[in-house]
Design a protein around this motif. Structure first.
Motif, mmCIF file in Angstrom:
data_model
loop_
_atom_site.group_PDB
_atom_site.id
_atom_site.type_symbol
_atom_site.label_atom_id
_atom_site.label_comp_id
_atom_site.label_asym_id
_atom_site.label_seq_id
_atom_site.Cartn_x
_atom_site.Cartn_y
_atom_site.Cartn_z
ATOM 1 N N ALA A 48 0.815 -1.213 0.000
ATOM 2 C CA ALA A 48 0.000 0.000 0.000
ATOM 3 C C ALA A 48 0.852 1.269 0.000
ATOM 4 C CB ALA A 48 -0.939 0.007 1.210
ATOM 5 N N ARG A 49 2.119 1.148 0.326
ATOM 6 C CA ARG A 49 3.009 2.315 0.294
ATOM 7 C C ARG A 49 3.143 2.862 -1.119
ATOM 8 N NH1 ARG A 49 4.353 5.343 4.204
ATOM 9 N NH2 ARG A 49 6.440 5.643 3.442
ATOM 10 N N ILE A 108 -15.558 -2.508 3.144
ATOM 11 C CA ILE A 108 -15.245 -2.485 4.576
ATOM 12 C C ILE A 108 -13.815 -1.999 4.789
ATOM 13 C CG2 ILE A 108 -14.940 -3.933 6.630
ATOM 14 C CD1 ILE A 108 -17.310 -5.634 5.528
ATOM 15 N N VAL A 109 -12.912 -2.420 3.903
ATOM 16 C CA VAL A 109 -11.528 -1.944 3.910
ATOM 17 C C VAL A 109 -11.383 -0.987 2.726
ATOM 18 C CG1 VAL A 109 -9.125 -2.629 3.558
ATOM 19 C CG2 VAL A 109 -10.598 -4.010 5.006
ATOM 20 N N PRO A 110 -10.842 0.214 2.948
ATOM 21 C CA PRO A 110 -10.694 1.168 1.846
ATOM 22 C C PRO A 110 -9.610 0.726 0.860
ATOM 23 C CG PRO A 110 -9.691 2.042 3.833
ATOM 24 C CD PRO A 110 -10.364 0.757 4.224
ATOM 25 N N TRP A 115 -4.506 4.314 2.047
ATOM 26 C CA TRP A 115 -3.955 3.894 3.335
ATOM 27 C C TRP A 115 -2.902 4.832 3.897
ATOM 28 C CZ3 TRP A 115 -3.238 -2.082 3.806
ATOM 29 C CH2 TRP A 115 -4.472 -2.714 3.567
ATOM 30 N N TRP A 116 -2.049 5.387 3.059
ATOM 31 C CA TRP A 116 -0.910 6.157 3.547
ATOM 32 C C TRP A 116 -1.051 7.654 3.249
ATOM 33 C CZ3 TRP A 116 2.467 3.810 6.662
ATOM 34 C CH2 TRP A 116 2.550 2.415 6.603
ATOM 35 N N GLY A 117 -2.211 8.098 2.865
ATOM 36 C CA GLY A 117 -2.401 9.519 2.568
ATOM 37 C C GLY A 117 -2.029 9.844 1.145
#
Length: 122
Positions: A48-49, A108-110, A115-117
């Motif tokens: 996700a980074r 439910i999970v974006p 995740w990291w902006g």
């Protein structure tokens, strides 16, 4: 990284892993199932980074098929050497990944991109 394609590949892998469990009559370890699942979660957090980079590789069908073949081949070899450990890790990782995909699909999970902006490489 479509969740349908990813899910289909994961289901194929899980079917192969479960077939190996039956073939070698392996017992699955709860601790190693959890470790496999934890590994999946850690990988997704790291991926996700920079989801664009991961997507640029993963969306190649050659990468997808080679990854599936490597996972099944590795599990087949591992099933002969250390069946409980290898198959527990593989099944735990794959079941967790399928659950993760279901959570993404249902919202439910974006999406990973969030995740990291805005700047994921800070």
């Amino acid at each position: 990284m479509g969740t349908r394609t990813d899910g289909a590949l994961a289901v194929l892998a899980l079917a192969a892993f479960l077939a190996l469990v039956v073939r070698v009559d392996a017992s699955l370890s709860v601790g190693l199932l959890l470790l496999g699942g934890t590994t999946t979660v850690v990988f997704e957090i790291l991926a996700a980074r920079d989801p664009a980079l991961v997507r640029s590789y993963w969306e190649r069908w050659t990468v997808q098929l080679a990854s599936l073949a490597a996972a099944i081949s590795g599990a087949a070899v591992g099933a002969r050497i250390a069946p409980t450990a290898v198959l527990s890790l593989c099944c735990g990782a794959t079941v967790t990944y399928l659950a993760f995909l279901a959570l993404l699909r249902t919202g439910i999970v974006p999406p990973l991109e969030t995740w990291w902006g805005s700047d994921s490489r800070r």
